[in-house]
Write an enzyme that holds these catalytic residues in place. Structure first.
Site, short mmCIF file in Angstrom:
data_model
loop_
_atom_site.label_atom_id
_atom_site.label_comp_id
_atom_site.label_asym_id
_atom_site.label_seq_id
_atom_site.Cartn_x
_atom_site.Cartn_y
_atom_site.Cartn_z
N CYS A 138 -3.54 9.21 -2.94
CA CYS A 138 -2.53 8.17 -3.12
C CYS A 138 -2.24 7.39 -1.85
O CYS A 138 -1.82 6.24 -1.91
CB CYS A 138 -1.24 8.79 -3.65
SG CYS A 138 -1.39 9.61 -5.25
N LEU A 237 -0.61 20.20 -7.09
CA LEU A 237 0.59 19.36 -6.98
C LEU A 237 1.80 20.27 -6.84
O LEU A 237 2.19 20.96 -7.78
CB LEU A 237 0.73 18.47 -8.22
CG LEU A 237 1.88 17.47 -8.23
CD1 LEU A 237 1.75 16.48 -7.07
CD2 LEU A 237 1.92 16.72 -9.56
N PRO A 274 4.20 4.26 -6.11
CA PRO A 274 5.02 4.88 -7.16
C PRO A 274 4.57 6.29 -7.50
O PRO A 274 3.93 6.53 -8.52
CB PRO A 274 4.87 3.92 -8.34
CG PRO A 274 3.51 3.32 -8.15
CD PRO A 274 3.30 3.24 -6.66
N GLY A 276 6.12 8.89 -8.49
CA GLY A 276 6.80 9.54 -9.60
C GLY A 276 8.30 9.43 -9.39
O GLY A 276 8.76 9.14 -8.27
#
Length: 348
Positions: A138, A237, A274, A276
């Protein structure tokens, strides 16, 4: 060093979150003891719909890492071409004007890499420099802008392109009912973005890349990433991500801006990945900013989901479309595997 344009492309298959919840409940039938849990997790992402690389029925045909990766290559090349052509058209440039391409992805593997497969289609110059980057995840949207800016700083008469293609849906693990996999199945979408970054001697318009900063946090390697095995990409994660945002981002931003003789109050636009809802809420809290400051980021999350490295470039595209008077300052912020953060200061 200026960002002349940002182009975008999405697969043609778009599904609402409720449609996807219904399909995932079928996929996990008999595996999840509490069927309502998946729906709650997906709705809590605040994503309302996503583009997917393939029609829903075609995902059942992906019976191996190899078949999923073949689908990645086929779709990625098509989307990369569309987003790159969009960016070049906006900048009034041609493929022959490109001197260097930085390509980023973390959702598939290709050798030759995606930009090499585009060379023949777009008639890129044979001397174009190719820099494929894998593994940043990301954070690669902002990091890629930074690396492209580094390049044109050294070669101010040249044009560099950042190309991001992320097909997150092709990494889904059908037999994994773990919470990280359930979150990922509700949060991530597919898309491609391309940014044209030009050197100071080119004269194109767009925000200047004033400064950039990379930060790698020690002992955080298991916070985010992939475990790659025979079944493909299995997401790692951790729930620590919002805490790391609260712990580090404000001090990172303050030091970065202070080195430029600025304060947080001097920033007019926040261009954030973005990641989350919990990550964005932690970012708002850490930076002491109202929800409206991140309106474009929240909208991107709602409309297309988290697109890994491409997401912050989607937000940058929308920011470029706003009224940005001379002197407007923007701060790009992304975080990703490592665990790490990347900052870029822009000025119109």
């Amino acid at each position: 060093m200026r960002i002349a344009s940002v182009g975008r492309a999405f697969p043609g298959h778009y599904y609402t979150q409720e449609e996807l919840i219904a399909r995932f409940q079928q996929v996990f039938r008999g595996t999840l003891r509490n069927g309502g849990r998946l729906a709650r997790i997906h709705r809590n992402t605040r994503v309302e719909g996503r583009h997917l690389a393939l029609p829903l029925d075609d995902y059942e045909k992906l019976d191996s890492f190899g078949s999923a990766n073949d689908a990645f290559i086929d779709c990625a090349v098509d989307l990369a071409e569309l987003s790159l052509c969009d960016a070049l058209e906006q900048a009034q440039l041609t493929p022959r004007d490109i001197d260097a391409i930085f390509s980023v992805s973390v959702t598939g593997i290709a050798a030759p890499s995606i930009e090499a497969r585009l060379a023949g289609r777009l008639a890129l110059r044979p001397d174009v420099k190719r820099i494929p980057i894998f593994g940043l995840g990301c954070v690669a949207g902002t990091a890629g802008i930074a690396r492209a800016a580094d390049y044109v700083k050294a070669f101010p008469e040249q044009v560099a392109v950042l190309l991001s293609v992320e097909l997150c849906s092709l990494t889904f693990q059908r037999g994994d009912p773990s919470v990280p996999n359930l979150i990922a199945s509700g949060l991530f979408g597919d898309g491609s973005a391309a940014a044209v970054v030009v050197g100071a001697e080119r004269g194109e318009s767009g925000p200047r890349v004033v400064a950039t900063r990379s930060t790698l946090y020690p002992d955080t390697g298991r916070v985010m990433g992939w475990e790659i095995g025979g079944g493909g990409f299995r997401i790692v994660l951790s729930g620590e991500v919002p805490s790391l945002v609260r712990e580090h981002v404000r001090s990172d931003v303050d030091r970065f801006l202070n080195d430029q003789g600025l304060r947080l109050s001097d920033v007019d636009r926040f261009i954030c990945h973005p990641g989350g809802p919990k990550v964005l809420e932690a970012l708002e809290e850490a930076l002491g900013q109202p929800r409206e400051a991140f309106a474009l980021t929240w909208r991107s999350l709602r409309e297309v989901g988290n697109l890994s490295s491409a997401s912050v470039l989607m937000v940058l595209h929308e920011t470029l479309g706003q009224q940005n008077p001379p002197g407007t300052r923007g701060l790009m912020i992304s975080m990703g595997p490592g665990f790490c953060s990347e900052l870029a200061l822009l000025e119109w």
